[in-house]
Write a protein that holds these residues in place. Structure first.
Motif: not given
Length: 401
Positions: A126, A129, A148
């Motif tokens: 994460q 991202t 994710d």
């Protein structure tokens, strides 16, 4: 003695240290010497004897630590002496077996990952991202945490056989599928693996349980090519069979994984210019690498456009395709087309489709040759100027945002 036993012994030695014991012991000796030194009662020669004894203890502990390090180095030398056979066996295993594995066998070949490790991995993913940048997942069917990464735009799914990418098509909605890009690559050829992808465009590349089954030379090739694909500040995260760990070497000895020592993976990463930002080593090992620099993007908003096949463009009502931007009204289709960047041209080539194998110079895509190949295809298809214009403007908008 098996190599796994030697690596296991080295792993044990790496947990041993006299530093804490030495620091504590010398600290206590200093306290004793200080008490004797500050005492009103002084016995002739006693303080000097204590100082001398403390110095001998310090010297002894230092020598003990050196001997322990020499033992580690000797065990490492024994490992190096044996591992050449493991490198050769891994290359042979890949060339004669793994390379020819069927998609069904590959999809069924799973490596376990503990629940807590999986959750921690997802929290790490994460961090990378960001919809401002394109992303890539190599062997997505085996990579946990792909959900994710859906913010990456566009998101490329890459594997060595189209059937290995098929499971991903059922995991996402039809609307989101339009933002995905599927690419098939070949290894052990004279061409670069990613010959048809543009350089310095990706913000994040990720692969899990893929390089565990690749010999070191293949892992190095991917590391080298991905470095070129990444933007400055982009990151490459991948798992591998870290044979600095005993369990990983055991997998090699059972002909399940390839021999890839972590120390050599790290060494190659540093030679290429990567920064090692994180390493995780237990039953599952992965490394997180960063290309020096700062990620930047000119995107001011996330694009919602999709990619359509030629037959979809012909059959769909014009309301599906974005209207021509006002600034493009007085510009010819040819002018707009000639200004497209390489990424947009590759996107257009993928849906027409156009084979770009001959559009290279020194193994890299040449934008002039790519444009020429696409032009030839467009002429052969007889696309109307209106449909071609709308298609070109759509991709021009995607790459400019």
């Amino acid at each position: 003695m098996k190599l796994s036993d030697l690596v296991g012994y080295l792993n044990t030695l790496d947990t041993l240290s006299v530093q804490a014991t030495a620091t504590e012991t010398i600290g206590e000796l200093k306290k004793i010497v200080k008490i004797v030194q500050d005492s009103r009662v002084q016995v002739p020669d006693s303080l000097a004897s204590l100082h001398e004894s403390k110095s001998r203890v310090e010297k002894f502990l230092g020598q003990f630590d050196q001997n322990l390090q020499q033992l580690r180095d000797s065990v490492q030398d024994l490992i190096v002496q044996q591992e050449s056979v493991y490198f050769a066996d891994s290359t042979d295993l890949y060339q004669n077996n793994m390379k020819n594995d069927t998609p069904e066998h590959i999809l069924s070949r799973q490596l376990s990952i503990e629940t807590l490790t999986r959750l921690f991995l997802q929290s790490r993913l994460q961090l990378y991202t960001d919809w401002h940048y394109p992303g890539m997942v190599i062997r997505p069917a085996h990579s946990p945490g792909v959900d994710d990464l859906v913010a990456l735009d566009p998101l490329y799914f890459v594997d060595t056989n189209p059937d290995l990418l098929e499971p991903m098509r059922s995991q996402f909605t039809e609307e989101y599928q339009r933002r995905l890009r599927y690419y098939v690559v070949k290894e052990y050829t004279t061409d670069p693996i990613f010959w048809n992808l543009p350089k310095q465009q990706f913000g994040f590349v990720y692969s899990f349980h893929y390089f565990n089954f690749k010999p070191l030379e293949i892992v190095k090739q991917y590391m080298t090519e991905v470095f070129g694909l990444l933007r400055p500040g982009g990151s490459f995260v991948f798992s591998y069979n870290n044979c600095d760990q005993q369990g990983a070497v055991s997998l090699v000895e059972h002909h399940f994984c390839c021999y890839t020592p972590g120390r050599l993976v790290r060494e190659h990463a540093l030679i290429l210019g990567y920064e090692i930002t994180y390493e995780h080593n237990n039953s599952t090992s992965w490394i997180e690498l960063k290309k020096p620099g700062v990620l930047t993007s000119i995107r001011g908003g996330q694009a919602l456009a999709g990619i359509f096949r030629k037959e979809d463009i012909d059959a769909a009502p014009l309301t599906i395709i974005d209207a021509t931007p006002p600034e493009s009204v007085d510009r010819s289709t040819k002018d707009i087309y000639n200004e497209l960047e390489l990424m947009a041209l590759i996107e257009i080539a993928a849906i027409l489709p156009v084979d770009l194998k001959d559009a290279t110079t020194k193994g890299q895509l040449n934008i002039k040759k790519v444009r020429r190949e696409i032009s030839t295809k467009i002429e052969a298809m007889g696309l109307s100027d209106e449909k071609l214009r709308r298609l070109i403007i759509r991709f021009n908008k995607r790459t400019d945002t």
